[in-house]
Design a protein around this motif. Structure first.
Motif, short mmCIF file in Angstrom:
data_model
loop_
_atom_site.label_atom_id
_atom_site.label_comp_id
_atom_site.label_asym_id
_atom_site.label_seq_id
_atom_site.Cartn_x
_atom_site.Cartn_y
_atom_site.Cartn_z
N HIS A 178 0.83 -1.21 0.00
CA HIS A 178 0.00 0.00 0.00
C HIS A 178 0.86 1.26 0.00
N ARG A 202 1.23 3.78 -3.36
CA ARG A 202 0.87 5.20 -3.29
C ARG A 202 2.02 6.09 -3.76
N CYS A 204 -5.45 4.97 -6.34
CA CYS A 204 -4.94 4.23 -5.17
C CYS A 204 -6.05 3.45 -4.48
N SER A 222 -5.89 -0.46 -4.08
CA SER A 222 -5.87 -0.98 -2.71
C SER A 222 -6.61 -2.30 -2.58
N SER A 231 -7.14 -4.01 2.93
CA SER A 231 -7.46 -3.41 1.63
C SER A 231 -8.64 -2.45 1.73
N ALA A 248 -7.55 0.69 3.61
CA ALA A 248 -6.71 1.55 2.76
C ALA A 248 -7.55 2.26 1.70
N ALA A 249 -8.48 1.56 1.07
CA ALA A 249 -9.34 2.18 0.06
C ALA A 249 -10.19 3.28 0.69
N ASP A 305 -8.07 6.37 1.31
CA ASP A 305 -7.85 7.15 0.09
C ASP A 305 -9.10 7.89 -0.35
#
Length: 175
Positions: free
Chosen positions: A40, A44, A120, A124, A144, A147-148, A151
């Motif tokens: 991740h 990025r 991103c 992710s 995941s 992280a998504a 973003d």
């Protein structure tokens, strides 16, 4: 961020060695978590670098993708974007500095930043596919999706701010 990316990758390799030597499920989970974190972070950095080299904070503000949609303002109000947006960090504050850049340049930088965060967010989700081979699906799904979501918060802020800047530019006759 570079330091964290390198550290996560090295720690993932160390933990991978520990898992290979011991076979402990906890070592596998820790290895997967560090490796996914490294992915991740590196992803990025690379996506941001690619967009920087291609766009140079320049975007056609008239393109449809960058135009505010009617459903956005009610969504931003429901999410309370105005209340929490100032608490998010900025990777490159100079890109949005009103003393160093014009409002048009700031709006263009926000377009680029939005695209970076959107790409991103999609990328992710790729590590989830690794659960097919490595198991530990819950670890991949949780990291995941987190992280998504992280973003997407930044992409929302870019669109929220840019809609206000575009209105300002239209009032000044710039657009």
């Amino acid at each position: 961020m570079w330091t964290a990316a390198v550290a996560a990758a090295l720690l993932g390799l160390l933990l991978g060695g520990w898992y290979a030597a011991s076979g402990l499920p906890a070592a596998q989970t820790l290895c997967i978590t560090c490796a996914t974190t490294a992915y991740h972070l590196w992803m990025r950095l690379l996506v941001g670098g690619v967009f920087d080299r291609r766009m140079h904070d320049r975007a056609d503000l008239r393109r449809r993708w960058y135009q505010p949609q009617p459903w956005e303002a009610p969504l931003y109000a429901k999410l309370g974007v105005r209340r929490w947006k100032s608490r998010l960090p900025t990777y490159d504050p100079a890109s949005f500095d009103q003393k160093m850049r014009t409002w048009t340049q700031i709006a263009q930088a926000k377009c680029q930043a939005e695209l970076v965060y959107e790409v991103c967010a999609v990328l992710s989700l790729l590590p989830i596919a690794a659960s097919i081979w490595l198991g530990a699906g819950a670890v991949f799904v949780i990291t995941s999706l987190a992280a998504a979501g992280y973003d997407l918060r930044f992409a929302i802020v870019q669109r929220y701010d840019r809609s206000r800047i575009l209105r300002l530019l239209a009032r000044r006759g710039v657009l």
